[in-house]
Design a protein around this motif. Structure first.
Motif, PDB file in Angstrom:
ATOM      1  N   PHE A  87       2.838   4.806   1.469  1.00  0.00           N
ATOM      2  CA  PHE A  87       2.325   4.469   2.795  1.00  0.00           C
ATOM      3  C   PHE A  87       1.350   3.300   2.615  1.00  0.00           C
ATOM      4  O   PHE A  87       0.534   3.334   1.691  1.00  0.00           O
ATOM      5  CB  PHE A  87       1.599   5.670   3.420  1.00  0.00           C
ATOM      6  CG  PHE A  87       1.516   5.562   4.917  1.00  0.00           C
ATOM      7  CD1 PHE A  87       2.478   6.167   5.719  1.00  0.00           C
ATOM      8  CD2 PHE A  87       0.510   4.819   5.527  1.00  0.00           C
ATOM      9  CE1 PHE A  87       2.424   6.037   7.103  1.00  0.00           C
ATOM     10  CE2 PHE A  87       0.456   4.685   6.895  1.00  0.00           C
ATOM     11  CZ  PHE A  87       1.408   5.294   7.697  1.00  0.00           C
ATOM     12  N   PRO A  88       1.420   2.258   3.461  1.00  0.00           N
ATOM     13  CA  PRO A  88       0.540   1.100   3.260  1.00  0.00           C
ATOM     14  C   PRO A  88      -0.946   1.480   3.326  1.00  0.00           C
ATOM     15  O   PRO A  88      -1.415   1.963   4.354  1.00  0.00           O
ATOM     16  CB  PRO A  88       0.903   0.159   4.417  1.00  0.00           C
ATOM     17  CG  PRO A  88       2.260   0.595   4.856  1.00  0.00           C
ATOM     18  CD  PRO A  88       2.311   2.082   4.602  1.00  0.00           C
ATOM     19  N   LEU A  89      -1.632   1.287   2.204  1.00  0.00           N
ATOM     20  CA  LEU A  89      -3.049   1.639   2.124  1.00  0.00           C
ATOM     21  C   LEU A  89      -3.681   0.901   0.944  1.00  0.00           C
ATOM     22  O   LEU A  89      -3.090   0.836  -0.136  1.00  0.00           O
ATOM     23  CB  LEU A  89      -3.199   3.161   1.922  1.00  0.00           C
ATOM     24  CG  LEU A  89      -4.617   3.712   1.750  1.00  0.00           C
ATOM     25  CD1 LEU A  89      -5.476   3.454   2.980  1.00  0.00           C
ATOM     26  CD2 LEU A  89      -4.579   5.223   1.471  1.00  0.00           C
ATOM     27  N   ALA A 144      -2.468   6.883   7.262  1.00  0.00           N
ATOM     28  CA  ALA A 144      -2.588   6.381   5.879  1.00  0.00           C
ATOM     29  C   ALA A 144      -3.596   7.219   5.087  1.00  0.00           C
ATOM     30  O   ALA A 144      -3.363   7.568   3.926  1.00  0.00           O
ATOM     31  CB  ALA A 144      -3.014   4.916   5.890  1.00  0.00           C
ATOM     32  N   CYS A 145      -4.715   7.532   5.722  1.00  0.00           N
ATOM     33  CA  CYS A 145      -5.766   8.239   4.987  1.00  0.00           C
ATOM     34  C   CYS A 145      -5.404   9.702   4.726  1.00  0.00           C
ATOM     35  O   CYS A 145      -5.791  10.262   3.693  1.00  0.00           O
ATOM     36  CB  CYS A 145      -7.099   8.116   5.712  1.00  0.00           C
ATOM     37  SG  CYS A 145      -7.741   6.438   5.608  1.00  0.00           S
ATOM     38  N   ALA A 146      -4.657  10.313   5.640  1.00  0.00           N
ATOM     39  CA  ALA A 146      -4.212  11.693   5.394  1.00  0.00           C
ATOM     40  C   ALA A 146      -3.315  11.721   4.156  1.00  0.00           C
ATOM     41  O   ALA A 146      -3.452  12.589   3.283  1.00  0.00           O
ATOM     42  CB  ALA A 146      -3.470  12.234   6.624  1.00  0.00           C
ATOM     43  N   VAL A 147      -2.417  10.730   4.071  1.00  0.00           N
ATOM     44  CA  VAL A 147      -1.531  10.660   2.900  1.00  0.00           C
ATOM     45  C   VAL A 147      -2.356  10.338   1.648  1.00  0.00           C
ATOM     46  O   VAL A 147      -2.204  10.980   0.604  1.00  0.00           O
ATOM     47  CB  VAL A 147      -0.424   9.591   3.110  1.00  0.00           C
ATOM     48  CG1 VAL A 147       0.421   9.452   1.854  1.00  0.00           C
ATOM     49  CG2 VAL A 147       0.459   9.953   4.293  1.00  0.00           C
ATOM     50  N   GLY A 148      -3.252   9.354   1.764  1.00  0.00           N
ATOM     51  CA  GLY A 148      -4.065   8.942   0.620  1.00  0.00           C
ATOM     52  C   GLY A 148      -4.899  10.091   0.062  1.00  0.00           C
ATOM     53  O   GLY A 148      -5.071  10.225  -1.150  1.00  0.00           O
TER      54      GLY A 148
END
Ligand code: PLP
Length: 390
Positions: A248-250, A278-282
């Motif tokens: 995911f783009p981050l 993005a932040c949930a995935v990160g």
């Protein structure tokens, strides 16, 4: 007639429609073992169930809110990054290039706040920090800058691994040193622990800020959460991206309080940077990768792969020259054109990525199963043999 997609890429004739762990499935059904992982992006492989789950749940709740408001997922990820690194503060971007831009701005602001005219950032030949006007100026490479002048001033590009040149250039007029802890695009060239320690001490002595680009080599790729940890020294500012979003783009800039002190409200921003998806995935990626047991397994897998690659160099001395790199960021320096090896590997159902200095890069998912590593070595062996028999 120009292609409807701006033709800036040389694409392979492959269309992937699905990913499963370390495998990519082509539209025609062929399965490719992916040792490129989106160039070090799919750090946990394709379609990792925990990442799919967290993305799905977040997508059902809230995709985007402006940074005008509190974003708890962003706060949680910043807290996790600070807990596990040298940093006191984090800014989220959508890519490594954007992280590079902020890192450059932060350096300039730092010296502005100190009332000093220190603007020169030392960078290194074959470096890659992205394709923005700032990032290409930082790289200095003819290939990336030709036709895009006038270049942004303020960079001095030094030869790679030339201690004398670095020693001569790094004095009290220098604003910062910007360097990849392991050069990626430049041909998988790690900075030695001794060099990094020396740099840290020299930056301390001169006041220059040490800015590490860990966009490619960070997030567990070398077997530590961040590659500089091997040398036991910390930067003042660090860029990360790629693996941190697991696809995911981050991206992010991590900094000490001192280095970031000038970056007050209104000095920087991003519409999408740090969005809830993005932040949930990160955050899930961090939870998995920052686990010492996971990192120890990356090092174990790295040892396995390295051993197999050394065996390939011994078996194909006319094709391969040496193995280089750190952890699961490995390069094979080739004696034959690296692009021929990339194509031969593809014909054997294996995806690898070319780099400068006639290197092919192996950047597998950090959780790649041991049997897939063995399969990759077998396919690389086939690829080398196929080139030798022509
Ligand atoms: N820095 C390094 C070391 C990289 O390898 C890259 C991309 O390959 C970048 C910066 C730029 O990142 P992005 O392509 O996400 O903008």
């Amino acid at each position: 007639m120009i292609a409807t997609v701006l033709p800036t890429y040389n694409r392979a004739p492959l269309t992937f429609v699905r990913g499963e762990g370390s495998w990519l499935i082509e539209a025609d059904g062929r399965r490719f073992l992916d040792l490129g992982a989106g160039i070090a992006v799919n750090a946990l492989g394709h379609a990792h169930p925990a990442l799919v789950d967290v993305l799905h749940k977040q997508a059902q709740n809230l995709w985007h809110v402006s940074n005008l408001y509190q974003i708890p997922q962003q706060q949680a990820l910043a807290d996790a990054l600070v807990e596990h690194s040298f940093a006191d503060t984090v800014f989220f971007t959508n890519s490594g290039t954007e992280a590079a831009e902020l890192a450059i701005k932060m350096v300039r602001k730092y010296w502005h706040e100190h009332g000093q005219e220190r603007v020169t950032i030392l960078t290194f030949e074959a470096a890659f920090h992205g394709r923005s006007t700032g990032a290409i100026a930082a790289s200095g490479s003819e290939k990336m800058t030709k036709g895009f002048g006038p270049l942004m001033p303020g960079f001095k590009v030094l030869p790679w691994d030339d201690h004398k040149a670095l020693e001569a250039a790094l004095d009290e007029t220098v604003a910062a040193v910007l360097i990849e802890t392991v050069q990626g695009e430049g041909g998988i060239r790690p900075l030695s622990e001794a060099q990094l320690k020396w740099l840290r001490a020299a930056c301390e002595r001169t006041g220059a800020l040490l800015v590490l680009d860990e966009v490619q080599c960070g997030m567990g790729r070398t077997g530590k959460l961040f590659a500089h940890e091997w040398a036991g020294v910390d930067p003042d500012i660090m860029m990360v991206a790629k693996g941190i979003g697991g696809g995911f783009p981050l991206g992010a800039v991590l900094a000490t309080e001192k280095a970031a002190a000038g970056m007050v409200a209104g000095t920087h921003g991003s519409t999408y940077g740090g969005n809830p998806l993005a932040c949930a995935v990160g955050l899930k990626v961090m939870e998995i990768i920052a686990d010492p047991v996971f990192l120890a397994d990356v090092s174990r897998k790295a040892g396995l792969l390295r051993q197999k690659l050394e065996g390939l160099v011994a078996a194909h001395p006319d094709t391969f020259e040496e193995v280089r790199g750190s952890g699961l960021m490995l390069g094979l320096k080739c004696r034959k054109p690296n692009t021929d090896l990339v194509t031969a590997a593809r014909d054997a159902g294996l995806l690898v990525v070319p780099a400068a200095d006639n290197v092919i890069r192996l950047l597998p998912a950090l959780n790649i199963p041991d049997e897939d590593l063995a399969e990759a070595a077998t396919r690389l062996d086939q690829a080398a043999s196929s080139l030798e028999s022509t």
